[in-house]
Write an enzyme that holds these catalytic residues in place. Structure first.
Site, PDB file in Angstrom:
ATOM      1  N   GLU A 126      59.874  22.147 -39.754  1.00  0.00           N
ATOM      2  CA  GLU A 126      59.924  23.740 -39.384  1.00  0.00           C
ATOM      3  C   GLU A 126      59.146  23.409 -37.938  1.00  0.00           C
ATOM      4  O   GLU A 126      57.950  22.283 -38.011  1.00  0.00           O
ATOM      5  CB  GLU A 126      59.025  24.979 -39.697  1.00  0.00           C
ATOM      6  CG  GLU A 126      58.366  25.534 -38.811  1.00  0.00           C
ATOM      7  CD  GLU A 126      58.004  26.775 -38.667  1.00  0.00           C
ATOM      8  OE1 GLU A 126      57.051  27.598 -38.497  1.00  0.00           O
ATOM      9  OE2 GLU A 126      57.855  26.481 -40.275  1.00  0.00           O
ATOM     10  N   GLU A 174      56.809  36.201 -39.813  1.00  0.00           N
ATOM     11  CA  GLU A 174      55.594  35.349 -40.314  1.00  0.00           C
ATOM     12  C   GLU A 174      55.131  35.257 -39.504  1.00  0.00           C
ATOM     13  O   GLU A 174      55.012  35.251 -38.583  1.00  0.00           O
ATOM     14  CB  GLU A 174      56.014  33.564 -40.511  1.00  0.00           C
ATOM     15  CG  GLU A 174      55.144  33.427 -40.754  1.00  0.00           C
ATOM     16  CD  GLU A 174      55.081  31.588 -40.579  1.00  0.00           C
ATOM     17  OE1 GLU A 174      54.417  30.587 -41.804  1.00  0.00           O
ATOM     18  OE2 GLU A 174      55.626  31.172 -40.330  1.00  0.00           O
TER      19      GLU A 174
END
Length: 176
Positions: free
Chosen positions: A47, A146
């Site tokens: 990520e 998130e």
């Protein structure tokens, strides 16, 4: 699936001065991890995290950098975890980035920019458009939320009920 962290530029070091060594170490570590994960049929995820707001020292910052590292590692069980919040901050151009990196994507995460709240909060991103783009590309994976919810969990997921209703996906049922 498991997120494999890239690490941070050491305190006091200039990013450019240590980038080559950090990339070499990261690639070696990713190969090692990917081989172990393959034995368990697990996918590793890389990520990119923006270094403008969230983590100024985080090594992996853009999908371009992640794609280049994935290519160098050369393991099929490593994929891109594309967090649209970070991608927008670092590069924008989300439609093209989704299209370009779609073959590498193993997971998507979302949050509105700039506040990192629910998708229906005020901000830069048009999530109905982005969700439709993901559908048109054939994305069938999970979309991770998130973000920092402004209320409790049920409140924080209200945007999803509204989105489903707008798509004709909810028919009666309970309020939960």
């Amino acid at each position: 699936r498991i997120h494999l962290m890239a690490g941070r530029v050491p305190l006091g070091a200039e990013r450019a001065a240590v980038a080559g060594e950090m990339e070499t170490t990261f690639i070696e570590n990713l190969r090692y991890a990917a081989d172990l994960l393959a034995q368990e049929d697990v996918t590793g995820l890389l990520e990119p995290i923006n270094n403008r707001i969230t983590d100024p020292r985080y090594f992996l910052n853009t999908p371009h950098q992640a794609a280049a590292i994935l290519e160098k590692v050369g393991r099929p069980n490593l994929k891109l975890q594309l967090d649209l919040f970070h991608c927008q901050i670092m590069d924008g151009n989300l439609s093209r980035n989704l299209e370009t990196y779609f073959p590498l994507i193993g997971h998507i995460q979302i949050a509105q920019v700039p506040g990192r709240h629910e998708p229906d909060s005020p901000g830069e991103l048009n999530f109905p458009y982005l969700f439709e783009l993901l559908e048109s590309l054939g994305y069938t994976g999970y979309v991770g939320c998130e973000y920092a919810p402004k209320g409790d969990t049920l409140e924080g997921l209200g945007w999803l009920r509204s989105y489903w209703e707008s798509r004709g996906l909810l028919h009666g049922g309970t309020s939960k």
